[in-house]
Scaffold this active site. Structure first.
Site, PDB file in Angstrom:
ATOM      1  N   GLY A  90     -24.289   3.545  -0.876  1.00  0.00           N
ATOM      2  CA  GLY A  90     -23.662   4.230  -1.483  1.00  0.00           C
ATOM      3  C   GLY A  90     -22.909   3.724  -2.722  1.00  0.00           C
ATOM      4  O   GLY A  90     -23.948   2.555  -3.161  1.00  0.00           O
ATOM      5  N   GLY A 127     -25.771   1.821   4.652  1.00  0.00           N
ATOM      6  CA  GLY A 127     -25.541   2.903   3.702  1.00  0.00           C
ATOM      7  C   GLY A 127     -25.183   2.611   2.151  1.00  0.00           C
ATOM      8  O   GLY A 127     -25.574   1.520   1.831  1.00  0.00           O
ATOM      9  N   VAL A 177     -21.272   0.422  -3.328  1.00  0.00           N
ATOM     10  CA  VAL A 177     -21.840  -0.505  -3.123  1.00  0.00           C
ATOM     11  C   VAL A 177     -23.285  -0.760  -2.211  1.00  0.00           C
ATOM     12  O   VAL A 177     -23.277  -1.922  -3.019  1.00  0.00           O
ATOM     13  CB  VAL A 177     -20.089  -1.337  -2.118  1.00  0.00           C
ATOM     14  CG1 VAL A 177     -20.951  -3.023  -1.387  1.00  0.00           C
ATOM     15  CG2 VAL A 177     -18.814  -0.982  -2.886  1.00  0.00           C
ATOM     16  N   LYS A 216       0.175  -0.955   0.634  1.00  0.00           N
ATOM     17  CA  LYS A 216       0.212   0.055   0.249  1.00  0.00           C
ATOM     18  C   LYS A 216       0.725   1.211   0.214  1.00  0.00           C
ATOM     19  O   LYS A 216       2.141   1.324   0.064  1.00  0.00           O
ATOM     20  CB  LYS A 216      -0.912   0.042   1.416  1.00  0.00           C
ATOM     21  CG  LYS A 216      -1.523   0.733   0.857  1.00  0.00           C
ATOM     22  CD  LYS A 216      -3.243  -0.766   0.686  1.00  0.00           C
ATOM     23  CE  LYS A 216      -4.360   0.829   1.059  1.00  0.00           C
ATOM     24  NZ  LYS A 216      -5.306   0.309   0.581  1.00  0.00           N
TER      25      LYS A 216
HETATM   26  P1  NAD Z   1     -19.170   5.591  -0.617  1.00  0.00           P
HETATM   27  O1  NAD Z   1     -18.968   6.487  -0.304  1.00  0.00           O
HETATM   28  O2  NAD Z   1     -20.140   5.288  -1.706  1.00  0.00           O
HETATM   29  O3  NAD Z   1     -20.846   5.656   0.314  1.00  0.00           O
HETATM   30  C1  NAD Z   1     -20.619   5.385   1.711  1.00  0.00           C
HETATM   31  C2  NAD Z   1     -21.875   5.598   1.927  1.00  0.00           C
HETATM   32  O4  NAD Z   1     -22.536   5.341   3.703  1.00  0.00           O
HETATM   33  C3  NAD Z   1     -22.526   6.590   1.563  1.00  0.00           C
HETATM   34  O5  NAD Z   1     -23.910   6.644   0.467  1.00  0.00           O
HETATM   35  C4  NAD Z   1     -23.059   8.093   2.634  1.00  0.00           C
HETATM   36  O6  NAD Z   1     -24.075   8.901   2.584  1.00  0.00           O
HETATM   37  C5  NAD Z   1     -23.204   6.342   3.395  1.00  0.00           C
HETATM   38  N1  NAD Z   1     -22.982   6.996   5.193  1.00  0.00           N
HETATM   39  C6  NAD Z   1     -22.099   7.432   5.843  1.00  0.00           C
HETATM   40  N2  NAD Z   1     -22.349   7.922   7.247  1.00  0.00           N
HETATM   41  C7  NAD Z   1     -23.581   6.998   7.201  1.00  0.00           C
HETATM   42  C8  NAD Z   1     -23.580   6.678   8.821  1.00  0.00           C
HETATM   43  N3  NAD Z   1     -23.310   7.305  10.001  1.00  0.00           N
HETATM   44  N4  NAD Z   1     -25.309   5.639   8.428  1.00  0.00           N
HETATM   45  C9  NAD Z   1     -25.312   5.655   7.183  1.00  0.00           C
HETATM   46  N5  NAD Z   1     -25.203   5.753   6.259  1.00  0.00           N
HETATM   47  C10 NAD Z   1     -23.754   6.730   6.156  1.00  0.00           C
HETATM   48  O7  NAD Z   1     -18.401   4.228  -0.434  1.00  0.00           O
HETATM   49  P2  NAD Z   1     -18.641   2.647  -1.222  1.00  0.00           P
HETATM   50  O8  NAD Z   1     -17.887   2.660  -2.323  1.00  0.00           O
HETATM   51  O9  NAD Z   1     -19.868   1.953  -1.245  1.00  0.00           O
HETATM   52  O10 NAD Z   1     -17.843   1.578   0.072  1.00  0.00           O
HETATM   53  C11 NAD Z   1     -18.241   1.560   1.059  1.00  0.00           C
HETATM   54  C12 NAD Z   1     -17.810   1.082   2.404  1.00  0.00           C
HETATM   55  O11 NAD Z   1     -17.476  -0.353   1.754  1.00  0.00           O
HETATM   56  C13 NAD Z   1     -16.379   1.561   2.933  1.00  0.00           C
HETATM   57  O12 NAD Z   1     -15.882   0.986   3.906  1.00  0.00           O
HETATM   58  C14 NAD Z   1     -15.000   0.899   1.628  1.00  0.00           C
HETATM   59  O13 NAD Z   1     -14.027   1.168   2.642  1.00  0.00           O
HETATM   60  C15 NAD Z   1     -15.690  -0.466   1.392  1.00  0.00           C
HETATM   61  N6  NAD Z   1     -15.028  -0.627   0.221  1.00  0.00           N
HETATM   62  C16 NAD Z   1     -15.288  -0.409  -0.616  1.00  0.00           C
HETATM   63  C17 NAD Z   1     -14.925  -1.160  -1.488  1.00  0.00           C
HETATM   64  C18 NAD Z   1     -15.729  -0.690  -2.856  1.00  0.00           C
HETATM   65  O14 NAD Z   1     -15.152  -0.984  -4.104  1.00  0.00           O
HETATM   66  N7  NAD Z   1     -15.850   0.424  -3.222  1.00  0.00           N
HETATM   67  C19 NAD Z   1     -14.243  -2.265  -1.935  1.00  0.00           C
HETATM   68  C20 NAD Z   1     -14.023  -2.264  -0.801  1.00  0.00           C
HETATM   69  C21 NAD Z   1     -14.206  -1.905   0.560  1.00  0.00           C
END
Ligand code: NAD
Length: 353
Positions: free
Chosen positions: A180, A178, A182, A80
């Site tokens: 977002g 959440g 994913v 990383k």
């Molecule tokens: P994102 O930022 O697109 O979505 C996160 C969502 O969580 C947002 O809609 C945000 O408004 C919401 N949120 C924030 N605080 C909150 C709370 N207190 N209560 C409820 N909802 C809340 O992120 P993502 O890409 O969807 O990733 C989500 C998680 O998965 C993260 O922890 C990320 O590290 C992990 N992750 C993502 C990927 C990927 O491919 N995107 C891969 C591995 C791990």
């Protein structure tokens, strides 16, 4: 600042500090273990409060990548990188070219992708000076979130099968924290499989869309972990499973994408004591990196989505193996996952000459 006796050092093979006065680049690349292949991991740009905080973060993250790649059965090791600075003020193409030169100096032992604060365009800027980049459109895989969500869905089904003896999700309730990148793809898969959704997000628009599209029940973000549902899917924040929330949980299975869901190692044992099946986060959310591993730059073959997603689906088989090991050895699933990963990489390798 201690490095070799740093609490997170854990036999890292290489830690490289890079500085470029012209662009202001201050960066650290950590290679934890390359016994399975070159290290693959993102580059994070963050305004760390100290150099030591940056070192702690990069060591922890790169070790995590060794475990993640090993359990996803990828021909990659763990690494990383972090750039110390404010994403709002310091970003420039020249900065990322300087970072690219640092990556290039490792001669391919590290492949860099995006992470928090670093976009695909920034990785493309690094790609102007090094071919050791991953997760850019030219490689074919694109946005990793749909693959991550597919892996979470397959792993969630394997977890439900282990807990209830069937992976039929029809009528099963899932609390999604959440919506977002994913979370919303996961919710769509769950809805299509007949699950009943309870959702929460601090983004009201995302909640409204879920209610309209999937007839989801909306609850407050502060309540979602405690609602009565067969499954809790944390897809927002880290450390959501802690000494305060675990006694309030009302679910039988936890399966979500968020990174670092357990606040401490002890929380894995607390979930086991409550009889809640926890799908270890780094196993479940590996779909994005599995997908990237099928890109042309990394695999040498042209990207094929069906092949990549079939590989992602194997996350379910890995989880089933972890659950069997956890039962046999009477371990929390989080510790069983670490144990299985440690069987898949060698503790140390000889450095290339
Ligand atoms: P994102 O930022 O697109 O979505 C996160 C969502 O969580 C947002 O809609 C945000 O408004 C919401 N949120 C924030 N605080 C909150 C709370 N207190 N209560 C409820 N909802 C809340 O992120 P993502 O890409 O969807 O990733 C989500 C998680 O998965 C993260 O922890 C990320 O590290 C992990 N992750 C993502 C990927 C990927 O491919 N995107 C891969 C591995 C791990």
């Amino acid at each position: 600042m201690p490095v070799f006796c740093h609490p997170e050092f854990d036999a890292h093979e290489k830690v490289l500090f890079g500085h470029d006065p012209e662009t202001g680049l201050k960066a650290i690349i950590a290679l934890h273990n390359t016994s399975r292949g070159p290290a693959l991991g993102g580059c994070r740009l963050w305004a760390y409060e100290s150099d030591e905080a940056a070192l702690t973060d990069v060591l922890r993250l790169s070790r995590g990548m060794t475990y993640k790649s090993a359990l996803a059965d990828l021909p990659f090791g763990g690494g990383k990188s972090v750039i110390i600075g404010d994403a709002e003020t310091m970003k420039s193409e020249a900065l990322f070219r300087a970072m690219g030169r640092l990556v290039e100096s490792l001669g391919g032992r590290y492949r860099v992708a995006e992470d928090v604060g670093v976009t695909v365009a920034d990785v493309e800027a690094m790609g102007q000076v090094t071919r050791y980049v991953a997760g850019i459109p030219a490689g074919g895989a694109g946005d990793p979130s749909p693959a991550t969500a597919w892996g979470v869905f397959c792993g969630l089904k394997a977890s439900v099968r282990h807990k209830f003896g069937s992976d039929d999700l029809n009528g099963v309730s899932v609390a999604v924290q959440g919506l977002g990148a994913v979370g919303r793809h996961l919710a769509a898969h769950l809805h299509a499989a007949g699950a009943k959704l309870v959702v929460a997000d601090i983004n009201e628009r995302a909640v409204r869309q879920a209610v309209e599209a999937w007839d989801a029940l909306a609850v407050a973000p502060s309540e979602i972990h405690a609602v009565e549902a067969e499954i809790f899917a944390p897809c927002a924040l880290g450390a959501v499973l802690n000494e305060k929330t675990i006694p309030q949980l009302n679910c039988a299975v936890i399966a979500g994408s968020a990174n670092n869901q357990l606040a401490t190692l002890r929380d894995g044992a607390a979930l086991k004591a409550r009889g809640i099946l926890y799908a270890p986060d780094y196993v479940l959310n590996a779909g994005g990196i599995v997908n990237i591993s099928h890109e042309t730059q990394l695999s040498g073959a042209s990207y094929d989505k069906a092949t990549a997603f079939a590989h992602v689906a194997r996350i379910g088989d890995t989880l089933a193996e972890i659950y069997r090991l956890a039962e046999r050895a009477d371990l929390p699933t989080s510790e069983a996952a670490d144990r299985l990963a440690e069987q898949r990489f060698k503790p140390a390798v000889r450095q290339a000459a």
